[in-house]
Design an enzyme around this catalytic site. Structure first.
Site, short mmCIF file in Angstrom:
data_model
loop_
_atom_site.label_atom_id
_atom_site.label_comp_id
_atom_site.label_asym_id
_atom_site.label_seq_id
_atom_site.Cartn_x
_atom_site.Cartn_y
_atom_site.Cartn_z
N LYS A 245 0.85 -1.19 0.00
CA LYS A 245 0.00 0.00 0.00
C LYS A 245 0.88 1.25 0.00
O LYS A 245 1.59 1.52 0.97
CB LYS A 245 -0.92 0.04 1.22
CG LYS A 245 -1.99 1.10 1.06
CD LYS A 245 -2.58 1.60 2.35
CE LYS A 245 -1.76 2.66 3.01
NZ LYS A 245 -1.67 3.94 2.28
N GLY B 284 7.63 4.93 7.53
CA GLY B 284 6.77 6.09 7.76
C GLY B 284 7.03 6.65 9.14
O GLY B 284 8.13 6.51 9.67
N SER B 285 6.03 7.27 9.73
CA SER B 285 6.24 7.99 10.98
C SER B 285 6.29 7.04 12.18
O SER B 285 5.74 5.93 12.16
CB SER B 285 5.11 9.00 11.18
OG SER B 285 3.89 8.31 11.32
N THR B 286 6.92 7.51 13.24
CA THR B 286 6.99 6.73 14.49
C THR B 286 5.59 6.48 15.05
O THR B 286 5.29 5.39 15.53
CB THR B 286 7.87 7.48 15.51
OG1 THR B 286 9.18 7.63 14.95
CG2 THR B 286 7.98 6.73 16.81
N THR C 121 2.73 6.10 13.43
CA THR C 121 2.07 5.01 12.73
C THR C 121 2.78 3.68 13.00
O THR C 121 2.12 2.64 13.13
CB THR C 121 2.03 5.29 11.21
OG1 THR C 121 1.43 6.57 11.00
CG2 THR C 121 1.23 4.25 10.47
N GLY C 122 4.10 3.72 13.14
CA GLY C 122 4.84 2.49 13.45
C GLY C 122 4.36 1.87 14.76
O GLY C 122 4.20 0.64 14.87
N GLU D 138 10.81 1.08 9.71
CA GLU D 138 11.75 2.17 9.39
C GLU D 138 11.00 3.47 9.64
O GLU D 138 10.17 3.89 8.83
CB GLU D 138 12.19 2.09 7.92
CG GLU D 138 13.03 0.88 7.59
CD GLU D 138 14.46 0.98 8.12
OE1 GLU D 138 14.80 1.97 8.78
OE2 GLU D 138 15.22 0.04 7.87
N CYS E 38 14.11 10.65 5.34
CA CYS E 38 14.14 10.11 6.70
C CYS E 38 15.50 10.36 7.34
O CYS E 38 15.57 10.88 8.45
CB CYS E 38 13.78 8.64 6.69
SG CYS E 38 14.76 7.68 5.52
N GLU F 62 10.92 16.72 14.46
CA GLU F 62 11.33 16.43 13.08
C GLU F 62 10.63 17.40 12.13
O GLU F 62 9.41 17.35 11.97
CB GLU F 62 10.97 14.98 12.71
CG GLU F 62 11.53 14.59 11.36
CD GLU F 62 11.01 13.23 10.87
OE1 GLU F 62 9.87 12.86 11.21
OE2 GLU F 62 11.75 12.57 10.13
P1 NAD Z 1 2.86 8.23 7.87
O1 NAD Z 1 3.19 7.34 9.01
O2 NAD Z 1 1.88 9.30 8.07
O3 NAD Z 1 2.31 7.36 6.65
C1 NAD Z 1 3.05 6.30 6.12
C2 NAD Z 1 2.10 5.25 5.55
O4 NAD Z 1 1.34 4.67 6.60
C3 NAD Z 1 1.10 5.79 4.54
O5 NAD Z 1 1.01 4.85 3.48
C4 NAD Z 1 -0.20 5.84 5.33
O6 NAD Z 1 -1.35 5.71 4.54
C5 NAD Z 1 -0.03 4.63 6.23
N1 NAD Z 1 -0.83 4.65 7.45
C6 NAD Z 1 -1.36 5.73 8.10
N2 NAD Z 1 -2.00 5.31 9.23
C7 NAD Z 1 -1.85 3.96 9.28
C8 NAD Z 1 -2.26 2.96 10.21
N3 NAD Z 1 -2.94 3.26 11.33
N4 NAD Z 1 -1.91 1.68 9.98
C9 NAD Z 1 -1.20 1.34 8.89
N5 NAD Z 1 -0.80 2.25 7.95
C10 NAD Z 1 -1.12 3.53 8.16
O7 NAD Z 1 4.26 8.80 7.36
P2 NAD Z 1 4.51 9.81 6.14
O8 NAD Z 1 4.00 11.15 6.56
O9 NAD Z 1 4.04 9.22 4.87
O10 NAD Z 1 6.10 9.81 6.07
C11 NAD Z 1 6.89 10.72 6.79
C12 NAD Z 1 7.56 10.03 7.95
O11 NAD Z 1 8.18 8.81 7.52
C13 NAD Z 1 8.66 10.85 8.55
O12 NAD Z 1 8.60 10.76 9.93
C14 NAD Z 1 9.93 10.18 8.04
O13 NAD Z 1 11.05 10.39 8.86
C15 NAD Z 1 9.52 8.75 7.98
N6 NAD Z 1 10.34 8.03 7.01
C16 NAD Z 1 11.21 7.09 7.48
C17 NAD Z 1 12.03 6.41 6.60
C18 NAD Z 1 13.02 5.39 7.09
O14 NAD Z 1 13.59 4.66 6.29
N7 NAD Z 1 13.24 5.28 8.38
C19 NAD Z 1 11.93 6.67 5.23
C20 NAD Z 1 11.01 7.61 4.78
C21 NAD Z 1 10.21 8.28 5.70
#
Ligand code: NAD
Length: 468
Positions: free
Chosen positions: A169, A220-222, A224-225, A242, A276, A374
């Site tokens: 996704k 993605g974000s911490t 959501t992780g 990540e 990131c 961040e």
């Molecule tokens: P985000 O967490 O908002 O979204 C990432 C993904 O998660 C999207 O596809 C979103 O639709 C999905 N999502 C949202 N809520 C969810 C849920 N409850 N369950 C499952 N999936 C869900 O992050 P973003 O705004 O897209 O990205 C920016 C962040 O990602 C920054 O904090 C950045 O540092 C981090 N990032 C980390 C790396 C790395 O390798 N560590 C790489 C790129 C970005």
């Protein structure tokens, strides 16, 4: 060879769907199809059906197909780069969308080429034991919007190489780039092995709660992780998380400001800061502070920002209006707290697109929001320090630890400082450079699990010990 127009037409919805906005112009670029839980069930069933045959092809044949997929990406690289520039905003040139399309191909080839042979862990009078790796089964991958095609490749390439099927996704902000990548590589992959489901966070949440997935890869974000770790706990899929970072850089007193300025700049401002592992807070010894700030301002003045599709642009807009407001809010807070703008600030609020100027801020406390939160955008705080222990303490003070860097004319001294920093990767005299054979991952709130190289292959596999 595809054109940008034919690639865009192949991945946009015939009718309905989610509008995708060009961040440089605010125009709707196209509509992405929007998938739901019924589509998820179909994709899971197709992936489950396709996976055993894919696994039984063996490493050599899967690697041949990954190389063929990389060839297909190379043939369509210019069209893919244009789509990434239109959808995500990064420029064609510099470390931009052509660089991203090249990375897609490079990481596909690296996943194909990385050896992962069984290792003999015991051979004595009591018997023999080998440790090898098998496919984990079904991998669910969820990605961000900043490097949409490249991060998708980091997830799908090792997973496919190890014999897994993948349901992916993409971010709702950049679905077209990932759909386009899948359309290109699906020219050579068997049906059902890779399915991309564009949709919002609710679809991501449905994936992470779905017991069919044996492994979840999330970038993605911490925030959501953490939600993913909680929602998947009931069925214990393996996780690679990540997550966000707030990478520190420490400039030691023996560094040469003019020599390091360009690498410092690109470490911080690559992809307009939306990376990131970008340099997000810079601690500079007080003896060099003004010289480093001025040298960075000089590089900024020579680095044009504009629409990604303009061949002259080296920096683009922020991808979303939400990200623009985050950066703007942090800079406004910094100004109110007495921060000094060396360059930048003051965005054109009436113009089209999410352009935020390249911004350097000095004179902030180590605890200022622009330093400890961040920003994920083009606003770098530069903080003076007098004592190295104090700088290391600031670097380690936050609850994230993705990357960091140390800058010095003495590499051995820099390595000693590097070993004291709590981060998954510490670079010396550069920041954020990634290589497909060098493992990459975070510590603390930046997540866990490694990507790239043999470690990355192991993370999308299950270990198996055979004892004789
Ligand atoms: P985000 O967490 O908002 O979204 C990432 C993904 O998660 C999207 O596809 C979103 O639709 C999905 N999502 C949202 N809520 C969810 C849920 N409850 N369950 C499952 N999936 C869900 O992050 P973003 O705004 O897209 O990205 C920016 C962040 O990602 C920054 O904090 C950045 O540092 C981090 N990032 C980390 C790396 C790395 O390798 N560590 C790489 C790129 C970005």
């Amino acid at each position: 060879m595809e054109t940008y127009e034919s690639l865009l037409a192949a991945v946009t919805a015939a009718e309905g769907g989610r509008p995708v906005v060009d961040p440089a112009t605010d125009e709707v670029l196209g509509h992405a199809p929007e998938r739901g839980t019924a589509d998820l069930e179909r994709a899971v069933a197709a992936a489950r059906a396709a996976q055993p045959d894919w696994e039984s092809l063996g490493h050599r044949e899967r690697s041949r197909l990954l190389n063929a997929a990389a060839d297909a990406v190379d043939r369509s690289a210019e069209a893919l780069a244009h789509l990434v520039s239109r959808e995500q905003g990064k420029p064609l040139n510099g470390p931009g969308s052509r660089f991203e399309a090249g990375g897609v191909s490079a990481w596909l080839r690296a996943a194909a080429a990385t050896p992962l042979d069984p290792v003999q862990v015991l051979d004595d009078e009591s018997g023999q034991a080998t440790l090898g790796y098998r496919a984990v089964g079904l991998v669910g991958a969820i990605g961000p919007w900043n490097w949409p095609a490249l991060v998708a490749t980091w997830q799908l390439a090792p997973a496919l190489r190890m014999g897994n099927a993948v349901v992916m996704k993409p971010s709702e902000h950049t679905p077209l780039s990932v759909l386009a990548l899948a359309a290109i590589v699906d020219q050579v992959l068997p049906e059902g092995v890779l399915t991309v489901l564009p949709g919002g966070g609710d679809l991501g949440a449905a994936m992470t709660a779905h017991p069919a997935f044996d492994k979840l890869m999330f970038t993605g974000s911490t925030r959501t992780g953490k939600a993913i770790a909680a929602s998947s706990a009931g069925h214990l899929p393996r996780l690679t998380l990540e997550l966000g970072g707030n990478d520190p850089g420490i400039v030691l007193p023996d560094a040469d400001p003019a020599a390091i300025a360009a690498d410092l700049f690109w470490g911080a401002f690559i992809n307009t800061g939306q990376t990131c592992a970008a340099l997000k807070r810079l601690y500079v010894h007080e003896s060099l502070h003004d010289d480093v700030a001025d040298a960075l301002a000089d590089v900024a003045a020579q680095t044009p920002m504009g629409p990604g599709t303009d061949e002259k642009s080296m920096l683009g807009p922020l991808t979303t209006g939400g990200q623009f407001r985050i950066v703007d809010g942090l800079v406004e807070q910094a100004k109110a707290a007495g921060g000094r703008l060396v360059t930048g600030g003051g965005p054109d609020r009436d113009g089209a697109g999410n352009f935020y100027p390249t911004t350097l801020v000095t004179g902030l406390d180590a605890g200022a929001p622009l330093v400890v939160e961040e920003q994920f955008g083009p606003a770098l705080p530069i903080v003076a320090y007098s004592d190295l222990d104090e700088a290391v303490a600031h670097a380690n003070a936050l609850d994230v630890g993705l990357g960091a860097s140390v800058w010095s004319s003495d590499v051995e001294r820099a390595k000693q400082v590097a070993s004291r920093i709590e981060a998954g990767t510490v670079w010396v005299n550069k920041h954020g450079t990634l290589h497909p054979m060098v493992p990459f991952g975070g510590v603390k709130g930046s997540g866990y699990g490694l990507e790239f190289g043999a470690e990355g292959l192991k993370s999308v596999a299950v270990p198996q010990v055979i004892v004789t």
